[in-house]
Scaffold this motif. Structure first.
Motif, PDB file in Angstrom:
ATOM      1  N   LYS A   6       0.818  -1.210   0.000  1.00 12.40           N
ATOM      2  CA  LYS A   6       0.000   0.000   0.000  1.00 12.40           C
ATOM      3  C   LYS A   6       0.856   1.265   0.000  1.00 12.40           C
ATOM      4  CE  LYS A   6      -4.019  -2.061   2.228  1.00 12.40           C
ATOM      5  NZ  LYS A   6      -4.865  -2.081   3.417  1.00 12.40           N
ATOM      6  N   THR A   7       1.948   1.253   0.748  1.00 14.81           N
ATOM      7  CA  THR A   7       2.848   2.404   0.791  1.00 14.81           C
ATOM      8  C   THR A   7       3.499   2.633  -0.566  1.00 14.81           C
ATOM      9  OG1 THR A   7       3.302   2.007   3.128  1.00 14.81           O
ATOM     10  CG2 THR A   7       4.855   3.400   1.952  1.00 14.81           C
ATOM     11  N   ALA A   8       3.934   1.563  -1.208  1.00 19.28           N
ATOM     12  CA  ALA A   8       4.562   1.681  -2.533  1.00 19.28           C
ATOM     13  C   ALA A   8       3.578   2.221  -3.565  1.00 19.28           C
ATOM     14  CB  ALA A   8       5.109   0.334  -2.977  1.00 19.28           C
ATOM     15  N   ILE A   9       2.327   1.823  -3.481  1.00 16.20           N
ATOM     16  CA  ILE A   9       1.309   2.345  -4.397  1.00 16.20           C
ATOM     17  C   ILE A   9       1.110   3.836  -4.154  1.00 16.20           C
ATOM     18  CG2 ILE A   9      -1.155   2.282  -4.971  1.00 16.20           C
ATOM     19  CD1 ILE A   9      -1.026  -0.772  -4.452  1.00 16.20           C
ATOM     20  N   ALA A  10       0.993   4.229  -2.895  1.00 15.23           N
ATOM     21  CA  ALA A  10       0.757   5.636  -2.556  1.00 15.23           C
ATOM     22  C   ALA A  10       1.924   6.533  -2.942  1.00 15.23           C
ATOM     23  CB  ALA A  10       0.469   5.759  -1.062  1.00 15.23           C
ATOM     24  N   LYS A  11       3.159   6.013  -2.813  1.00 16.76           N
ATOM     25  CA  LYS A  11       4.355   6.824  -3.091  1.00 16.76           C
ATOM     26  C   LYS A  11       4.955   6.564  -4.463  1.00 16.76           C
ATOM     27  CE  LYS A  11       5.590   7.440   1.721  1.00 16.76           C
ATOM     28  NZ  LYS A  11       6.666   7.454   2.691  1.00 16.76           N
ATOM     29  N   ASN A  12       4.286   5.732  -5.272  1.00 15.99           N
ATOM     30  CA  ASN A  12       4.750   5.415  -6.627  1.00 15.99           C
ATOM     31  C   ASN A  12       6.187   4.874  -6.617  1.00 15.99           C
ATOM     32  OD1 ASN A  12       4.014   5.244  -9.356  1.00 15.99           O
ATOM     33  ND2 ASN A  12       5.169   7.102  -9.811  1.00 15.99           N
ATOM     34  N   GLN A  13       6.465   3.960  -5.693  1.00 14.37           N
ATOM     35  CA  GLN A  13       7.792   3.370  -5.545  1.00 14.37           C
ATOM     36  C   GLN A  13       7.877   2.029  -6.266  1.00 14.37           C
ATOM     37  OE1 GLN A  13       7.956   3.191  -1.273  1.00 14.37           O
ATOM     38  NE2 GLN A  13       9.156   5.069  -1.153  1.00 14.37           N
TER      39      GLN A  13
END
Length: 64
Positions: A6-13
């Motif tokens: 979820k964090t990677a999706i939100a931060k486009n990582q």
């Protein structure tokens, strides 16, 4: 695992995902309309991975 996803999706990582069958995929995750599937975009195209098939997630964080 889901928190990193979820964090990677939100931060486009970029992510490295290891599936239960041993495959390793790298790319940028995107949200899909299906809650049980993750869309991974990389230079080879688009891959849809069921969340149930994911064994390990690693976020790749670029430093400036």
């Amino acid at each position: 695992m889901l928190k990193d996803l979820k964090t990677a999706i939100a931060k486009n990582q970029t992510l490295s995902i290891q599936t239960k069958d041993g495959n390793i995929l790298m790319g940028i995750p995107k949200k899909t309309g299906m809650s049980a599937v993750v869309k991974i975009t990389n230079e080879e195209g688009v891959v849809y991975v069921p969340i149930a098939d994911i064994q390990h997630v690693t976020r790749i964080i670029k430093f400036p």
